[in-house]
Design an enzyme around this catalytic site. Structure first.
Site, PDB file in Angstrom:
ATOM      1  CG  HIS A 170     -19.442 -16.618 -42.851  1.00 28.27           C
ATOM      2  ND1 HIS A 170     -18.489 -16.321 -41.903  1.00 28.27           N
ATOM      3  CD2 HIS A 170     -19.939 -15.420 -43.277  1.00 28.27           C
ATOM      4  CE1 HIS A 170     -18.413 -15.000 -41.756  1.00 28.27           C
ATOM      5  NE2 HIS A 170     -19.272 -14.434 -42.590  1.00 28.27           N
ATOM      6  CB  CYS A 244     -14.264 -20.849 -38.621  1.00 29.36           C
ATOM      7  SG  CYS A 244     -13.734 -19.175 -39.017  1.00 29.36           S
ATOM      8  NE  ARG A 253      -9.459 -19.021 -40.016  1.00 31.67           N
ATOM      9  CZ  ARG A 253      -9.800 -18.546 -38.829  1.00 31.67           C
ATOM     10  NH1 ARG A 253     -10.253 -19.368 -37.882  1.00 31.67           N
ATOM     11  NH2 ARG A 253      -9.710 -17.252 -38.570  1.00 31.67           N
TER      12      ARG A 253
END
Length: 266
Positions: A170, A244, A253
Site C-alpha cells: 500500500h 499505486c 502503478r
C-alpha cells in the site's frame, strides 16, 4: 384602595413561531449535513490515522517474531531450490541510462520454495526509506496488504532466486509501507531476508507511471509494454516493487526495478 388589574401585553406573533414545512425541511437538512460531516471526518481519521497505526504496530510485531524465530532456529523452512538452468542467472540487460548490473552469484540459488499463502516469511529492508516490513506470500488485501505487510506476487521468483521477485504494498493507509517508494534512486540498496538467506538488490530504474494492466512488469524478464523504453531484455535475478500512484488513488502503478547483487546464506 383602588384594585389594580394586571395587564398582559401580548406580543406580536413571530413570523416563524409556527414553522412551515419549508423551515422544518431546512432545519432537518442542516442537522443531517452536520451529522454526515462528522461521520465523514471520523472515517477519514480512521483511514488515514487509525488503520496506519494499527497496521504498523502489527507489522512491527511480525518482524520481531520472524527475527526471533530465525535467531532461535525455529523456522528452518523448506529446502533450497536450484535455479532453472542449474548454473545461476545471466547478466541482466542495462536499462536506458543505467549502469551494468552485477551478475547474481553462480551455483545453487538459496531461495526457498513457495511458502504457504498469506504467511509472513521474509523481511524487506529499504535503508533510504527507513522501511522494515514483513513480506507475506500473496497480495490479498484483507489477508496481507491491509495488515501493513508487503505482498509477494504468486508465481514470481522467491527472494534471491533467478527470475523476477515481485512485491506489492500500500502507498496510503493500512501501514502504507510503500508511501515513499518514488524516492528510491539508482544505486539504492534493497534487502530481502528469509530464514535461509539475505539477498541484497541494487535499484536500477523506476517506471513512474503505468496502467494496472501492464502485466509484463512482473515477467521473469521485466519490461513495460505500455512504455517500451523501460525494462530489461536478458534473463537475470530481478526485484520488482509496485504500488499505486498518484497518492490516494489506484489509477496507475508505480514500479521500481532492482537487480540482485549478492545472496548470502544466513
Amino acid at each position: 384602595m383602588r384594585e389594580r388589574i394586571p395587564v398582559v401585553v401580548q406580543g406580536r406573533r413571530g413570523r416563524y413561531d409556527r414553522r412551515s414545512p419549508a423551515v422544518w425541511a431546512l432545519w432537518t437538512g442542516a442537522e443531517l449535513a452536520v451529522t454526515l460531516g462528522v461521520v465523514l471526518l471520523l472515517f477519514v481519521v480512521h483511514q488515514l490515522w487509525w488503520t496506519n497505526r494499527e497496521a504498523q504496530d502489527a507489522a512491527r510485531d511480525q518482524v520481531g517474531r520472524l527475527e526471533r524465530q530465525w535467531r532461535d532456529g525455529a523456522a528452518a523452512g523448506p529446502p533450497p531450490a536450484p535455479p532453472a538452468d542449474g548454473s545461476g542467472a545471466a547478466r541482466p540487460a542495462v536499462p536506458p541510462g543505467g549502469t551494468p548490473p552485477t551478475a547474481p552469484p553462480s551455483g545453487r540459488d538459496t531461495a526457498p520454495a513457495t511458502p504457504p499463502r498469506d504467511l509472513a516469511y521474509a523481511i524487506l529492508r529499504i535503508p533510504r526509506l527507513g522501511l522494515t516490513a514483513p513480506v507475506a506470500e500473496g497480495i490479498g488485501r484483507t489477508a496481507v496488504l491491509d495488515k501493513g505487510y508487503v505482498g509477494h506476487y504468486p508465481h514470481t521468483a522467491q527472494p534471491g532466486g533467478t527470475g523476477n521477485t515481485a512485491l506489492a504494498g500500500h502507498r496510503n493507509t493500512h501501514g502504507e509501507p510503500f508511501r515513499h517508494l518514488d524516492r528510491l534512486r539508482p544505486g539504492d540498496t534493497v534487502v530481502l531476508e528469509t530464514a535461509r538467506l539475505r539477498a541484497t538488490y541494487v535499484v536500477r530504474a523506476t517506471l513512474p507511471e503505468t496502467t494496472p494492466g501492464d502485466g509484463t512488469v512482473l515477467a521473469p524478464v521485466p519490461r513495460s509494454t505500455v512504455h517500451p523504453g523501460y525494462g530489461f531484455t536478458a534473463p537475470g535475478a530481478y526485484l520488482t516493487l509496485t504500488t499505486c500512484t498518484p497518492e490516494y488513488t489506484s489509477t496507475y502503478r508505480l514500479v521500481v526495478w532492482a537487480v540482485l547483487r549478492t545472496a548470502q546464506p544466513r
